[in-house]
Design an enzyme around this catalytic site. Sequence first.
Site, PDB file in Angstrom:
ATOM      1  N   TYR A  32       0.825  -1.204   0.000  1.00  0.00           N
ATOM      2  CA  TYR A  32       0.000   0.000   0.000  1.00  0.00           C
ATOM      3  C   TYR A  32       0.857   1.251   0.000  1.00  0.00           C
ATOM      4  CZ  TYR A  32       0.786   0.939   5.028  1.00  0.00           C
ATOM      5  OH  TYR A  32       1.346   1.237   6.251  1.00  0.00           O
ATOM      6  N   ARG A  51       8.183   4.019  -4.716  1.00  0.00           N
ATOM      7  CA  ARG A  51       8.256   3.023  -3.631  1.00  0.00           C
ATOM      8  C   ARG A  51       7.257   1.889  -3.877  1.00  0.00           C
ATOM      9  NH1 ARG A  51       7.566   5.091   2.365  1.00  0.00           N
ATOM     10  NH2 ARG A  51       5.422   5.327   1.637  1.00  0.00           N
ATOM     11  N   ARG A 100      -8.308 -20.849  -1.014  1.00  0.00           N
ATOM     12  CA  ARG A 100      -7.185 -20.480  -0.147  1.00  0.00           C
ATOM     13  C   ARG A 100      -6.035 -21.449  -0.415  1.00  0.00           C
ATOM     14  NH1 ARG A 100      -5.350 -21.956   5.087  1.00  0.00           N
ATOM     15  NH2 ARG A 100      -4.257 -20.251   6.120  1.00  0.00           N
ATOM     16  N   LYS A 148       6.360  -2.098   1.941  1.00  0.00           N
ATOM     17  CA  LYS A 148       5.192  -1.495   2.603  1.00  0.00           C
ATOM     18  C   LYS A 148       3.981  -2.417   2.466  1.00  0.00           C
ATOM     19  CE  LYS A 148       3.172   3.120   3.231  1.00  0.00           C
ATOM     20  NZ  LYS A 148       3.287   3.128   4.674  1.00  0.00           N
ATOM     21  N   GLU A 180      12.028   2.359  14.257  1.00  0.00           N
ATOM     22  CA  GLU A 180      11.143   3.440  13.801  1.00  0.00           C
ATOM     23  C   GLU A 180       9.897   3.446  14.673  1.00  0.00           C
ATOM     24  OE1 GLU A 180       9.826   2.676   9.746  1.00  0.00           O
ATOM     25  OE2 GLU A 180       9.792   0.529  10.123  1.00  0.00           O
ATOM     26  N   LEU A 205      10.930   1.211   7.142  1.00  0.00           N
ATOM     27  CA  LEU A 205      10.342   1.664   5.884  1.00  0.00           C
ATOM     28  C   LEU A 205      11.132   2.889   5.407  1.00  0.00           C
ATOM     29  CD1 LEU A 205       7.943   1.116   3.937  1.00  0.00           C
ATOM     30  CD2 LEU A 205       6.903   3.123   4.958  1.00  0.00           C
TER      31      LEU A 205
HETATM   32  N1  PDD Z   1       2.878   4.951   7.355  1.00  0.00           N
HETATM   33  N2  PDD Z   1       7.540   3.718   8.901  1.00  0.00           N
HETATM   34  C1  PDD Z   1       6.406   3.001   8.900  1.00  0.00           C
HETATM   35  C2  PDD Z   1       6.390   1.690   9.599  1.00  0.00           C
HETATM   36  C3  PDD Z   1       5.256   3.504   8.262  1.00  0.00           C
HETATM   37  O1  PDD Z   1       4.129   2.769   8.259  1.00  0.00           O
HETATM   38  C4  PDD Z   1       5.306   4.772   7.633  1.00  0.00           C
HETATM   39  C5  PDD Z   1       4.120   5.358   6.915  1.00  0.00           C
HETATM   40  C6  PDD Z   1       6.513   5.488   7.671  1.00  0.00           C
HETATM   41  C7  PDD Z   1       6.667   6.840   7.015  1.00  0.00           C
HETATM   42  O2  PDD Z   1       6.685   6.737   5.610  1.00  0.00           O
HETATM   43  P1  PDD Z   1       6.177   7.939   4.705  1.00  0.00           P
HETATM   44  O3  PDD Z   1       6.959   9.138   5.101  1.00  0.00           O
HETATM   45  O4  PDD Z   1       6.481   7.489   3.334  1.00  0.00           O
HETATM   46  O5  PDD Z   1       4.704   8.105   4.984  1.00  0.00           O
HETATM   47  C8  PDD Z   1       7.609   4.927   8.301  1.00  0.00           C
HETATM   48  C9  PDD Z   1       1.675   5.393   6.678  1.00  0.00           C
HETATM   49  C10 PDD Z   1       1.486   6.871   6.706  1.00  0.00           C
HETATM   50  C11 PDD Z   1       0.491   4.622   7.217  1.00  0.00           C
HETATM   51  O6  PDD Z   1       0.652   3.416   7.395  1.00  0.00           O
HETATM   52  O7  PDD Z   1      -0.570   5.189   7.420  1.00  0.00           O
END
Ligand code: PDD
Length: 285
Positions: A32, A51, A100, A148, A180, A205
Amino acid sequence: MRTVYVNGKYVPENEASVSIFDRAFLFADAVYEVTSVLEGKLIDFHGHMTRLERSIRELGINFTVDSDALLAIHRELISKNNITEGLVYLQVSRGAASDRDFMFPASDVEPGLVLFTQAKSLIKSAAADRGLKVASFPDQRWRRCDIKTVQLLYSSLVKNEAAKKGADDAWLVLDGKVTEGSSNNAYIVDENNTIITRELSNDILHGITRKAILQCAAELDLKVEERAFTIAEAQKAKEAFITSASSFVYPVVEIDDVKIGEGTPGPIAKRLREIYIEANLAAAI
Ligand code: PDD
């Protein structure tokens, strides 16, 4: 009621449906992106598409990222839902096989594509004004956090556990060092105003906002060290903050009940937030 996009069609949200055999549903076999919207325009859209392409390639999902076509869908949803500020969520799944099965389906199975909007006030934000309290938890996610995927159960669990402790979010710790936040990248600022954030690897990420913020830091002549840090080091830092597409920059004012600096949002996080918004609004499409 929102209009959403599901596998080629724009439909009211209560009429949207996907197969129960969709692998996103059964195996979290989907990736996503979340792209922010300011003044009705997309922030860093091409960064998110790059990405997305990488995530899809890493998992071998049979989907070709056509940036122009996806941009048109994003824009159509923004327009249909009158979004001036908020987010667009996009999900690509490996698709729905006829049953499945742990084995991937045959290559003629169509991948799934779902998008929807979320209205959200991004510039005016109580969290940005007051700063976040975070609590630390062991990082027990799988070790491909650079992809992601929609496999977000652990992140969701720790965010709820953090709330039970009176914190706003969770910071994850792997082998003694912060990776993170639950859904954001984590930073500290040392006494020399150096910004410290974990280096890119499979453990985090590769945030689109992270990349932009490091550019903003360079413009402010702030030094950046890409390396891992401990919770103890973070608790002694001058400032701490997080970044993501849904928050831009939020200061962190407390880590595991220890105040950071004065326990109020720091000037560097505030300045980075301001220049990030200014630069990205100017470049929004
Ligand atoms: N999340 N690390 C993780 C684990 C994340 O899920 C996200 C983003 C980020 C930041 O990435 P970016 O700057 O590209 O948004 C770092 C999104 C916003 C979400 O899951 O809603």
